[in-house]
Every structure is written in C-alpha cells, then in structure tokens.
Design an enzyme around this catalytic site. Structure first.
Site, PDB file in Angstrom:
ATOM      1  N   ARG A   1       0.843  -1.113   0.079  1.00 15.13           N
ATOM      2  CA  ARG A   1       0.076  -0.044  -0.141  1.00 15.13           C
ATOM      3  C   ARG A   1       1.074   1.324   0.003  1.00 15.13           C
ATOM      4  O   ARG A   1       0.820   2.264   1.011  1.00 15.13           O
ATOM      5  CB  ARG A   1      -0.886  -0.054   1.278  1.00 15.13           C
ATOM      6  CG  ARG A   1      -2.019  -1.056   0.737  1.00 15.13           C
ATOM      7  CD  ARG A   1      -3.097  -1.021   1.852  1.00 15.13           C
ATOM      8  NE  ARG A   1      -4.371  -1.347   1.215  1.00 15.13           N
ATOM      9  CZ  ARG A   1      -5.258  -1.842   1.946  1.00 15.13           C
ATOM     10  NH1 ARG A   1      -5.403  -1.975   3.316  1.00 15.13           N
ATOM     11  NH2 ARG A   1      -6.722  -1.979   1.440  1.00 15.13           N
TER      12      ARG A   1
ATOM     13  N   GLN B   1      -1.057   2.434  -5.582  1.00  9.93           N
ATOM     14  CA  GLN B   1      -2.436   2.819  -5.302  1.00  9.93           C
ATOM     15  C   GLN B   1      -3.288   2.334  -6.486  1.00  9.93           C
ATOM     16  O   GLN B   1      -4.436   1.888  -6.031  1.00  9.93           O
ATOM     17  CB  GLN B   1      -2.489   4.365  -4.858  1.00  9.93           C
ATOM     18  CG  GLN B   1      -2.454   4.586  -3.559  1.00  9.93           C
ATOM     19  CD  GLN B   1      -2.675   6.029  -3.290  1.00  9.93           C
ATOM     20  OE1 GLN B   1      -2.963   6.961  -4.117  1.00  9.93           O
ATOM     21  NE2 GLN B   1      -2.689   6.397  -1.849  1.00  9.93           N
TER      22      GLN B   1
ATOM     23  N   ASP C   1      -4.289  -1.528  -6.132  1.00 11.09           N
ATOM     24  CA  ASP C   1      -4.835  -1.756  -4.821  1.00 11.09           C
ATOM     25  C   ASP C   1      -6.326  -2.298  -4.701  1.00 11.09           C
ATOM     26  O   ASP C   1      -7.176  -1.808  -4.740  1.00 11.09           O
ATOM     27  CB  ASP C   1      -4.980  -0.848  -3.868  1.00 11.09           C
ATOM     28  CG  ASP C   1      -4.957  -0.806  -2.248  1.00 11.09           C
ATOM     29  OD1 ASP C   1      -5.639  -2.072  -2.085  1.00 11.09           O
ATOM     30  OD2 ASP C   1      -4.770  -0.126  -1.622  1.00 11.09           O
TER      31      ASP C   1
ATOM     32  N   TYR D   1      -2.077  -0.825   9.685  1.00  9.27           N
ATOM     33  CA  TYR D   1      -3.049  -1.828  10.209  1.00  9.27           C
ATOM     34  C   TYR D   1      -3.184  -1.918  11.597  1.00  9.27           C
ATOM     35  O   TYR D   1      -2.535  -1.355  12.364  1.00  9.27           O
ATOM     36  CB  TYR D   1      -2.881  -3.304   9.735  1.00  9.27           C
ATOM     37  CG  TYR D   1      -2.702  -3.512   8.338  1.00  9.27           C
ATOM     38  CD1 TYR D   1      -4.020  -3.618   7.401  1.00  9.27           C
ATOM     39  CD2 TYR D   1      -1.596  -3.298   7.254  1.00  9.27           C
ATOM     40  CE1 TYR D   1      -4.333  -3.676   6.190  1.00  9.27           C
ATOM     41  CE2 TYR D   1      -1.630  -3.267   6.075  1.00  9.27           C
ATOM     42  CZ  TYR D   1      -3.053  -3.663   5.528  1.00  9.27           C
ATOM     43  OH  TYR D   1      -3.158  -3.675   4.121  1.00  9.27           O
TER      44      TYR D   1
END
Ligand code: NAD
Length: 378
Positions: free
Chosen positions: A120, A125, A128, A228
């Site tokens: 990422r 992008q 993705d 995350y």
C-alpha cells in the site's frame, strides 16, 4: 503475446478481470486479447462489447495459448491442466491456509501473482484491489442493511407525522468502514463509528460521524507501521465491549468491518449484545468470511434471531455489485500488468527485483517463491 481472460468457474464469483476499457488499453500495450465467451455476463458486459474494444472472443481451452491470464480467483487444478508453463497469472490467489492450491500453481509452472499482497504505497495505489473492492463492499453493506431494515433511514417530516432518522453504527473504519459511513450519511442516518486506530478518529469526524472508542494507552499504540490494527489485549477488548454494548442496544443498523491481518476477525458483538437490540434491527457482518465480528453470523446467510434481529452474512460482497467491482478490479490488474511490460519490445519482462513483483509473486519456475509460503522441503 496473448492475454487471456477466462470466465470465472466459481458459482459465487460474478466478477470478471477485464472490461472493454482495459481490453483497449491491453491492445494499445501490444497484446492480442482473447476473452472467453460469456466471461463478462454476470458483470453486465456482453461479448460484443469486448469485441468492439478489440478482443477476440474465445473458448476456455484458448488459455493454452496465453502468455498472461487475468483472473479474479485462483485457477483450480482442472483449469491449470491447460495452462502452459511460464504463463503469468494475475488474480486474488488467497494462499493462506491453501497450501495444496499454492503447490498446484507451482507444479503447473505458472508465474502466479497475488494481487492482495500489493504494497500500500503511493506507486501501487492504482493496483490496490483490497481498497477498490472494500470501498464497494462498504457501500453495498449499507444498501444490504437498509434493504433488510423495515423502516426508512432518513428523518422524514410529513403532514402525517415524523419518521425518525435511523441510527447506524460502523465498527472498524478502514476502507470499507469509511465508505459505509459516507453511504449511511448520504441516506440520512445518524452515524457513529468505532475503531482501535487513533488515525481513524479524525477520518470519522471529517465524514460527519461521531467517534466512539476506548482511548487509552493501548489505543494510542494500536496502529502498526503498515497502518493496520494490532490484535488488542483481553483487557482492552473487555473495556471496548463495556463501552459499545450500551450503544449497540440503541442502534438500528450495525455494520462491522473489523479485520486484523493474518488473524481471525475480532469478535466485537456478542450474542448478548445482539439480544439487546430492538426487533427489526439489522447487523451486517462484512468480516464473516474471516470468522466474523458478530456472534451468530453465518457465512452466506441472513440469520433472524429469536428477538427478530437480522444478521446479514453475505459472501463475496463486492460480487454483489459486480458490474462496478469488475470495472475497478480490471483497472487494478491492468495498472500492474503495465509495469511488467517492456515498452520498447512490447513484451512481458518481469523484473524480479521490483518491489511490487517481490511482494506479489507467489510461484515462479516451478517453485513457491513467496517468503511467507516457501516450504523447507521444497
Ligand atoms: P482492514 O480491512 O485490515 O481492517 C478494517 C478496520 O478494522 C481497520 O480500520 C482496523 O483498524 C479495524 N479494526 C481491527 N480490529 C478492530 C477492533 N478490535 N475494533 C474495532 N476496529 C478494529 O483495514 P483496511 O481497510 O485494509 O485499512 C487498513 C489501513 O490501511 C488503514 O490505515 C487505511 O487507511 C490504510 N490504507 C492505505 C492505503 C494506501 O496508502 N495506499 C490504501 C488503503 C488503505
């Protein structure tokens, strides 16, 4: 060189890996494009649309001529029999817990790329797939929740009286959750949201929703370098449950999207919380395929509880909006494939030192090459 786009064989997969737009782009890159007849039907793309964009319409066995295969799901053993060794296969390979399937890809000699491992980073992008599909899933979750809900979402002031706005609570505000907030707001609901990452707080506020979370020291450190969530401690989970349980009892629709990479989905809504909700309330569990955030959610089903609360656990939610999902997915794949092509010779030239290739390449030259899946005895 030839790019082949097969029809997906999984009955639960209506998406397709190319659109008329990407067929044109592939042709401009120098590829001969062959699309299997009917491949786009469940995404509302007919063969003539592909043909007008420059594709030849073929049959499943044409895969044998392909240098590149674009797919949604990993090819199964029966399909792989027709692939020639060295074919580049780009798809969502879903390799975790599927060792035998990964071994089969290696044995077939294909160079398999797992699109869900795309880093990422800014450069990637446009490739993705997790974001493009999660964004649509977040939207669709609200649509599914609204259609199971027996009342209106917006406040309506009429001569016959006022219908109150529905209260919608979004649990987990990554890509899917943010789009769910935006969609529920557009439909006029009163929206609140929670997450364990502090960065989510500002994003929730910027979408006009109220943020609710246990903001202790653990919360402040919950985001990994990759952006995350970490798996939270038992103590945190207990505090989180105490905070959210009272709130959930007052909600009309709860949408859960919480995931932790490489771990089962965190259980956020207990059976007791579901039982505390009013009849006619709806929960939509987008994490159901990874174990679920809601106790009692069942993959592929809409469960109605004893107190008349519905728990929606649809499979493949991006597939429920396949015509849109396929267009974005196809563009993600094209953007990646473009980086694998030598612009002067117009042929495939995979640079195995490229970070995107290193992150996504699962099998190559008859072996499993991705570090997370290499077996010691290989
Ligand atoms: P995800 O699908 O892994 O998880 C969904 C959400 O669930 C996350 O926001 C996570 O924090 C949350 N969650 C996990 N455990 C929870 C719990 N116990 N309680 C409540 N919420 C919980 O997330 P995602 O959509 O893939 O996004 C992950 C991150 O990647 C985000 O920071 C996002 O902004 C970022 N991102 C970056 C790029 C980029 O830079 N190109 C693209 C997409 C996403």
């Amino acid at each position: 060189q030839t790019v082949f786009i097969p029809r997906e064989l999984d009955a639960n997969e209506p998406r397709v890996a190319a659109s008329p737009d990407t067929v044109k782009r592939l042709a401009a890159l120098g590829f001969d494009v062959v699309v299997e007849a009917g491949a786009g039907l469940n995404s509302r793309i007919i063969d003539t649309d592909y043909a007008s964009a420059g594709a030849a319409i073929g049959k499943a066995s044409d895969v044998a001529k392909a240098d590149v295969v674009l797919k949604v799901r990993r090819p199964g053993d029966a399909e792989l029999k027709s692939y020639k060794p060295g074919t580049a296969v780009i798809a969502i390979m879903d390799p975790y817990g599927n060792d035998a399937a990964v071994a089969a890809l290696a044995k077939a000699g294909v160079t398999a790329f797992s699109m869900e491992f795309m880093p990422r980073i800014t450069r990637a992008q446009s490739m993705d797939v997790l974001s493009s599909q999660a964004n649509l899933a977040g939207y669709q979750a609200v649509i599914d929740g609204a259609s199971e809900y027996d009342r209106a979402l917006p406040m309506m002031m009429t001569a016959a009286g006022t219908v109150p706005a529905a209260k919608v609570f979004i649990m987990g505000v990554g890509v899917a959750g943010l789009q769910a907030i935006a969609t529920a707001r557009r439909l006029g609901a009163v929206v609140t949201a929670t997450d364990v990452r502090p960065a989510a707080k500002e994003q929730v506020a910027s979408l006009g929703a109220k943020f609710l979370a246990v903001e202790d020291d653990e919360f402040k450190a919950a985001e990994t370098a990759g952006g995350y969530a970490k798996e939270m401690s038992k103590e945190y989970q207990a505090k989180q449950a105490a905070l959210t349980s009272e709130h959930i009892a007052k909600q009309d629709i709860v949408i859960t999207t919480a995931l932790i990479p490489g771990r089962p989905a965190p259980k956020l809504v207990s059976a007791a919380m579901v039982a505390s909700m009013k009849p006619g309330s709806v929960l939509v569990d987008l994490a159901v395929e990874r174990g679920g955030n809601v106790e009692g959610a069942e993959a592929g089903k809409v469960v109605t509880t004893a107190n008349n609360v519905k728990i929606v656990g649809h499979l493949n939610v991006p597939g429920r909006i396949a015509a849109s999902a396929s267009l974005l997915y196809a563009r993600n794949l094209f953007a990646f494939l473009e980086t694998l092509v030598d612009k002067t010779t117009k042929t495939l030239a995979v640079n195995r030192d490229d970070d995107l290739v290193k992150a996504t390449m699962l099998t190559d030259g008859g072996r499993v090459v991705h570090p997370n899946f290499v077996k010691a005895d290989q």
